[in-house]
Design a protein around this motif. Structure first.
Motif, short mmCIF file in Angstrom:
data_model
loop_
_atom_site.label_atom_id
_atom_site.label_comp_id
_atom_site.label_asym_id
_atom_site.label_seq_id
_atom_site.Cartn_x
_atom_site.Cartn_y
_atom_site.Cartn_z
N PHE A 80 0.83 -1.21 0.00
CA PHE A 80 0.00 0.00 0.00
C PHE A 80 0.87 1.26 0.00
N PHE A 81 2.03 1.21 0.67
CA PHE A 81 2.93 2.37 0.67
C PHE A 81 3.55 2.57 -0.70
N LEU A 82 3.95 1.47 -1.35
CA LEU A 82 4.48 1.56 -2.71
C LEU A 82 3.43 2.11 -3.67
N ALA A 83 2.18 1.71 -3.48
CA ALA A 83 1.10 2.22 -4.32
C ALA A 83 0.93 3.73 -4.14
N PHE A 84 1.04 4.20 -2.90
CA PHE A 84 0.96 5.64 -2.66
C PHE A 84 2.09 6.38 -3.37
N LEU A 85 3.31 5.85 -3.31
CA LEU A 85 4.44 6.51 -3.97
C LEU A 85 4.25 6.55 -5.48
N LEU A 86 3.84 5.42 -6.06
CA LEU A 86 3.63 5.39 -7.51
C LEU A 86 2.53 6.36 -7.93
N LEU A 110 1.11 -4.30 -6.98
CA LEU A 110 0.72 -5.64 -6.55
C LEU A 110 1.73 -6.70 -7.00
N ALA A 111 2.49 -6.42 -8.05
CA ALA A 111 3.47 -7.39 -8.56
C ALA A 111 4.80 -7.34 -7.83
N SER A 112 4.97 -6.43 -6.91
CA SER A 112 6.28 -6.25 -6.27
C SER A 112 6.71 -7.49 -5.49
N ILE A 113 5.81 -8.07 -4.72
CA ILE A 113 6.18 -9.24 -3.90
C ILE A 113 6.39 -10.48 -4.76
N PRO A 114 5.45 -10.87 -5.64
CA PRO A 114 5.74 -12.04 -6.48
C PRO A 114 6.96 -11.84 -7.38
N PRO A 154 -7.98 -7.37 -2.09
CA PRO A 154 -8.93 -6.56 -1.36
C PRO A 154 -8.28 -5.54 -0.46
N ALA A 155 -7.18 -5.89 0.21
CA ALA A 155 -6.58 -4.96 1.15
C ALA A 155 -5.55 -4.06 0.50
N HIS A 158 -7.19 3.44 -6.22
CA HIS A 158 -8.50 2.83 -6.04
C HIS A 158 -9.02 2.23 -7.34
N ARG A 159 -9.54 1.01 -7.25
CA ARG A 159 -10.25 0.38 -8.36
C ARG A 159 -11.46 -0.31 -7.76
N ASP A 160 -12.53 -0.41 -8.56
CA ASP A 160 -13.78 -0.96 -8.04
C ASP A 160 -13.71 -2.47 -8.00
#
Length: 312
Positions: free
Chosen positions: A147-153, A209-213, A271-272, A278-280
């Motif tokens: 979630f922090f990486l998503a905020f930065l991007l 979302l792809a960062s960990i895999p 979900p988390a 944000h996406r629906d």
């Protein structure tokens, strides 16, 4: 093989049954009970009594659990009272599920396409700048919360640079929806004028979302290639003057099975993790739980139960 499949199916039934008991007990253990969680602190005695009678909460617990189980088996997960009041939780789940699958697929494809070639190159150039920098990137991918990486991007590429959409799942009102997957629908119906902007909406959340895999698959690929490069036949080939030891045969099963270990990661974490950008998708179910909407955890149960057997 048949016995193995039957045994696994029986284990799945047991896991779902135990999960249903735990979920039922958790709902009944909410502070103030289910009624207080649904109505809030300003609930009047009349509304509490009316809701208790409507849900059958005044009946014995075994009767309540049997009703809860039969409704779940029939696909009736109740009515949402938090995110979209009055709508069926099942319809919300079905409507949002394609967005989650779409994003999970994009994230897994990005991780595989980048991690496997990079793992080969990093192993072939051991201790080089490429190898060291790739290891650092993989460590960052594991250590930094998604979630922090998503905020930065989002802050850099959407707000500051304006290259990508800030939020939302791009939708065109006049577009024809066949499968519910917007990008796939644009390809199937050939409505190119209704498709612009849809792939771009997947870039930022897909990378986050792809960062960990990516980190896991990269490290597995690199370790597998290094293991082969240290084998006796590779050292013999080098001693005989082989110029390209990276051409040595590597254990392809490691690269083929590594993505499979993470097939649950993107979907289970969506979900988390996809609250920013944000996406629906199914994050609405998490928002409903945070608002103490009682029926919504029922709708979340199938996703959790399916993903738990695969296994961050």
């Amino acid at each position: 093989m048949l016995k193995f499949i039957i045994r696994r199916l029986l284990q799945l039934v047991v896991v779902l049954f135990v999960l249903s008991i735990l979920l039922f007990a958790w709902l009944r253990a909410l502070p103030g009970g289910v009624v207080s969680a649904m109505l809030g602190e300003r609930a009047t005695p009349e509304s509490r009594a009316r809701l208790t009678e409507a849900f059958g909460l005044d009946e014995p617990l075994p009767v309540q659990y049997w009703r809860f189980l039969t409704r779940a088996l029939q696909g009736d997960f109740g009515v949402s009272t938090g995110v979209q009041p009055g709508r069926s939780a099942t319809s919300i789940l079905v409507e949002r599920f394609p967005a989650t699958v779409e994003l999970s697929f994009v994230a897994l494809v990005l991780a595989v396409v980048v991690a496997i070639p990079l793992g080969y190159l990093a192993a072939g150039k051991r201790a080089s700048f490429l190898d060291n920098s790739s290891i650092v990137v993989s460590l960052v991918g594991v250590a930094v919360p998604v979630f922090f990486l998503a905020f930065l991007l989002k802050y850099v590429f959407a707000i500051k640079l304006g290259w990508l959409p800030v939020s939302g799942r791009s939708n065109v009102p006049d577009a024809t929806h066949v499968t519910g997957f917007f990008v796939l629908d644009g390809l199937l119906t050939r409505e190119w004028d209704a498709s612009p902007g849809r792939p771009e909406a997947l870039v930022l959340p897909g990378i986050a979302l792809a960062s960990i895999p990516f980190a896991m698959i990269f490290r597995i690929t690199r370790a597998s290639v290094l293991e082969v490069l240290d084998e006796d036949f590779v050292r013999t080939a080098r001693a005989e003057g082989a110029q390209s030891p990276r051409r040595a045969r590597s254990p392809h099963h490691a690269q083929c099975t590594a993505p499979g270990h993470h097939r649950r990661g993107p979907a289970g974490g969506c979900p988390a993790r996809r609250r920013r950008p944000h996406r629906d998708g199914l994050q609405l179910q998490v928002a409903s739980v945070r608002r103490s909407s009682s029926p919504s955890p029922f709708a979340t149960t199938p996703c959790c139960s399916c993903s738990s057997s695969s296994q961050p």
